[in-house]
Write a protein that holds these residues in place. Sequence first.
Motif, PDB file in Angstrom:
ATOM      1  N   PRO B 147     -35.964  49.679 -21.327  1.00  0.00           N
ATOM      2  CA  PRO B 147     -37.016  48.815 -20.772  1.00  0.00           C
ATOM      3  C   PRO B 147     -38.194  49.610 -20.258  1.00  0.00           C
ATOM      4  N   GLY B 148     -39.340  49.096 -20.514  1.00  0.00           N
ATOM      5  CA  GLY B 148     -40.543  49.671 -19.926  1.00  0.00           C
ATOM      6  C   GLY B 148     -40.887  48.899 -18.686  1.00  0.00           C
ATOM      7  N   PRO B 149     -42.140  48.921 -18.278  1.00  0.00           N
ATOM      8  CA  PRO B 149     -42.501  48.162 -17.081  1.00  0.00           C
ATOM      9  C   PRO B 149     -42.144  46.697 -17.238  1.00  0.00           C
ATOM     10  N   ARG B 150     -41.491  46.199 -16.329  1.00  0.00           N
ATOM     11  CA  ARG B 150     -41.297  44.783 -16.048  1.00  0.00           C
ATOM     12  C   ARG B 150     -41.226  43.764 -17.164  1.00  0.00           C
ATOM     13  N   GLU B 151     -40.816  42.631 -16.829  1.00  0.00           N
ATOM     14  CA  GLU B 151     -40.905  41.438 -17.661  1.00  0.00           C
ATOM     15  C   GLU B 151     -40.273  41.605 -19.026  1.00  0.00           C
ATOM     16  N   GLY B 159     -48.384  41.018 -16.374  1.00  0.00           N
ATOM     17  CA  GLY B 159     -47.955  42.390 -16.096  1.00  0.00           C
ATOM     18  C   GLY B 159     -48.625  42.933 -14.855  1.00  0.00           C
TER      19      GLY B 159
END
Lengths: 622, 163, 328
Positions: B147-151, B159
């Motif tokens: 996973p990268g940043p969030r969501e 974002g």
Amino acid sequence: MSAPAWEEKERAELARTWHEREGILGRIVSVDHKTIGRRYIITAFGFFFLGGIEALLIRLQLAVPENRILNPDLYNQIFTMHGTTMMFFFAVPVMLGLGLYFVPLMVGTRNIPFPRLNAVGYWFYLFGGVYLYLQFLGNGGPDAGWFDYVPLASSQYSTGHRVDAWVQIINFTEISALIVAASIIVTVFKQRAPGMSLNRIPLFVWAMLVSMVMVIFAMPAVIFTAGSLNSDRTIGTHLFNPAEGGDLLLWQHTFWFFGHPEVYIIFLPALGIISSILSAFCRREVFGYTAMVLALVATAFLGFSLWVHHMFATGLPQIGESFFTAASLMIAIPTGVQMFCWVATIWGSRPRWEPPLLYVVAFFLLFLLGGMTGVMLASVPMDLQVHDTFFVVGHLHYVLIGGALFPVLGGLTFWFPKMTGRMLSRRLGFWSLGFLFVGFNMTFFPMHELGFHGMPRRVYTYLPDKGWNFWNLVSSIGTVLLAIGVVLFLVNVLRSLYRGARAPQNPWGAETLEWATESPPPVYNFLRLPVVASRSPLWEGKELPVVTGLALDRREVLVTGALDGAPSHREEVPGPSPWPFVASITMSVGLIGSVFNVWWLPAGFVVSIPPAVAWYFTEEKP
Amino acid sequence: MCSPFRSLSRLRDVLLLGGVLLAVGPGCQRSSRTLLETAPMSAKAERDRPARNPYEDNAYAMTEGQRLYEWYNCSGCHARGGGGIGPPLMAKTWRYGKEPGGIYTSIVEGRPNGMPSWRGKMPEYQVWQIVTYVQTLDADRSIASPPGPREEHMQAGEGASSR
Amino acid sequence: MRRTAWSAALLLPFTACRASYSALDTASPEATRITNLHWLILWVTGVVSLAVIAALAIALTRRRTAETRAGEGRRARAVAAAAIVSTALLLWLLTASVLAGRAVATPVGPGALRIQIVGHQWWWEVRYPADPPSDTVITANEIHVPVGRAVLLELSSTDVIHSFWVPNLNGKKDLIPGRPTRHLLRPERTGVFEGRCAEFCGYQHAHMGFVLIAEEPDRFATWLASERRPASEPIDAAARHGREVFLSSACVSCHAIRGIGAFGHKAPDLTHLASRRTIGSAMLPNTDGPLAGWIVNSQHIKPGNHMPPNLLPADDLLDLVSYLRGLR
């Protein structure tokens, strides 16, 4: 003049007790500090050549604008590999190797206190480097810089296994550094020759001691930092993810908290080498011993309070930044004191013009220039103009090459007779130094100019109308001269190994204990351990008194008091064993495998337990 | 004393060889990146469509697909896999199957009930990158590209920082 | 002033290169202050270094003297004196540096012009916020500022860390995702200045430049008003067809042109593309040929950048270019 019969008998018994096995197997099981130290040095220079090839490729690409030799993907991998190789696989290990080889000799003992642990350290270092380069050859070399700023190095912007390789080799190299640090610190504190109180320790040993204490504080920081990046990348933590409450500057702080002391870890042993060379070639003790030691300690302390000067552009509060400006300026003072003391050492003596002394002079010139640009970079407003430009590239190479590589080459020239029993060629020494000096300045001096004219770092090419073409071309041509100098040095070493003049025990007339034994030293270092009564034992004017009574049929060393070097007791140290090698393989497979599947890590750990147990419980009988 | 060491060196060779293959083999495929793609528009390419995803298991294609998924606003209907106007892509089974060729067709031709056709609007290599990415949205499968940043799995907005 | 002239003379050979893109060619009080600080540090450290080198040279070449107590005492005093003098000089430089740092970071009043700069991988989004928000001007890779007025830049990033740097005007400031920063510019003369990204940000960090134009306040106001208007209408059939090509190809997925219903916000805003001097983040001149080449295959020019190739038929391409070149 043949030795008396009792001496021959003692020699034979010692040789049998401390016997090193022959052949490949012997090399795997060896625990002799000289063998391991030599390995570190040779392997480090192997990586130096690889890093140098990467540097040549970089300069080839940047020689002319809009060059298409390297595409940006490959270029990013190459400059990251260059930085990683030089910093982690050359600069620190070569100092570790010199320390491992010479500190026990200089303090007058037979071996380091943890021989098998040291063997593991070396194998870890080697396996880490091999893994990194294998992955680089598979188009998977890390490509986000040797400093891997997040979010560029996060899994979203640097996907795949590339940065994971960087993260893992941190474990390999820094654990090996910690192992060597522990060995050297304990050697210096507990295994000195009788009579060698703290104020009689050679300055090189002090430098190594202080540097190794810095290692103890700095390396765990980077292992933690890299581990955090690893967990962000592989198991989905958000330590560096601002969208989920993490902080990007956390990476920069924790990395540079290691990164700045790292360069002093590299630099301090170089200062020790300079002291050794100067005292031998000026035939005088280095002036101001106490000031020199305090300067080393002050540099180490201050070295841990500078790291934010890498982050001046991030918008931190001004008063905080000013503190780091102050610390970054103040660290020039202890180094300056050292330089003044060296000049005072030379003043009034008659120095012998040999290549090692010329390396010292080169160090002075280059490091002073690097220091000048360092003062500029310490100042916040000034730094904001030249940060992340080629100005910094120029500065860092002046202080790292001028301040570390030149002293290392000078030290190797100085100690080559002791390590191999042969003398290096004087003529080739002058020629290689000449090419190195001219080539180095031609490569790196124009970079200051390029930085002022706006050329940033880490660019794979540049547009032709910026006015950078001329100096980039000059710089790239300079690398050719630099490479010739390196090759000449290598040729000198190889030729002299087989055809150099035989070296006596103390060809330079130096004063420290490593020159009190044969060239090269026997595996047990000294026939009988010396006793010292001054800082310059070999200049005391009489034959050295020795310690008798140590057992000859087991591997025994003398343990002495930490402050005054008074004999305390005798201790047996372990002998050769294959288990450190086996344990290092199992752990390496575990660490490397964890890049591809996280379950390799606990598996590797579990599989390492039997070799570790065997390591502890088996003893080789001679 | 000799024989355990001999088998030891052989074991070492096997381990090292295994390590080499481990490092180099999958590393090549997963880490390779092509920067200069040729880009036939998906209209013309449909006839010569390769049977399999040329970027299968390629990490760079996954993150590029993740970026394109945002940029072409796939998340407008499918969110981050949770679905909304469009069906959830995290589900175990998909209406038109999970074969790469089928996903390609869905994107290029569109599907009834609202999936637009991207023919002519998206170069072919980008379609395959999105295919590579959406295949990782399977809730059962461990995330191939971590996973990268969030969501990653939330039905959220653009974002911006959650603070 | 004289010192500056002296030092400038010494460095004359270096200024043979284009002087407009250099930290030494200052166009603002901040840059001037920094450059003066630079000369101060250069001179002070230069003199000290030369003194040490001279002492080393003398020490290496003078004849040997016997070691005496008095000699030892003299050396000790010399070393101590050198240490004290160096410390004093460093304290002087520290003071100068802190004072200069405060001078270049003086907070701006409410009359400053606010510009928001958002860093993307390999291009710069430039926004002039206004009240009402519908008057906000959005452009890319080219910043106009009025001379003689403080400019406050609000910097942020959507992906990785970038760094904003115009050497002629001030030092640099990072653009950090999730952590907005501010930067100050006060251009005091008109001119076209180059800027670039100064923090490694991926493949095309090398080509992430921008242009900053400082102009007279009335010219700036005219420019800002013109940028506020929606896109110009196409003037002929070819341009009209070009607009159709734009709206029916991949372009509209990422690029915005205000007034025709193109709202993409992932790529540079093209509403007034033709008023800009460069394309590709200050890589190419904004003329027909480079623009066509960029559209067809920007990957050959800037490999790895996020704009895909667009293999349009020849007349579609020409019409598209003629439309875009009319967007003043």
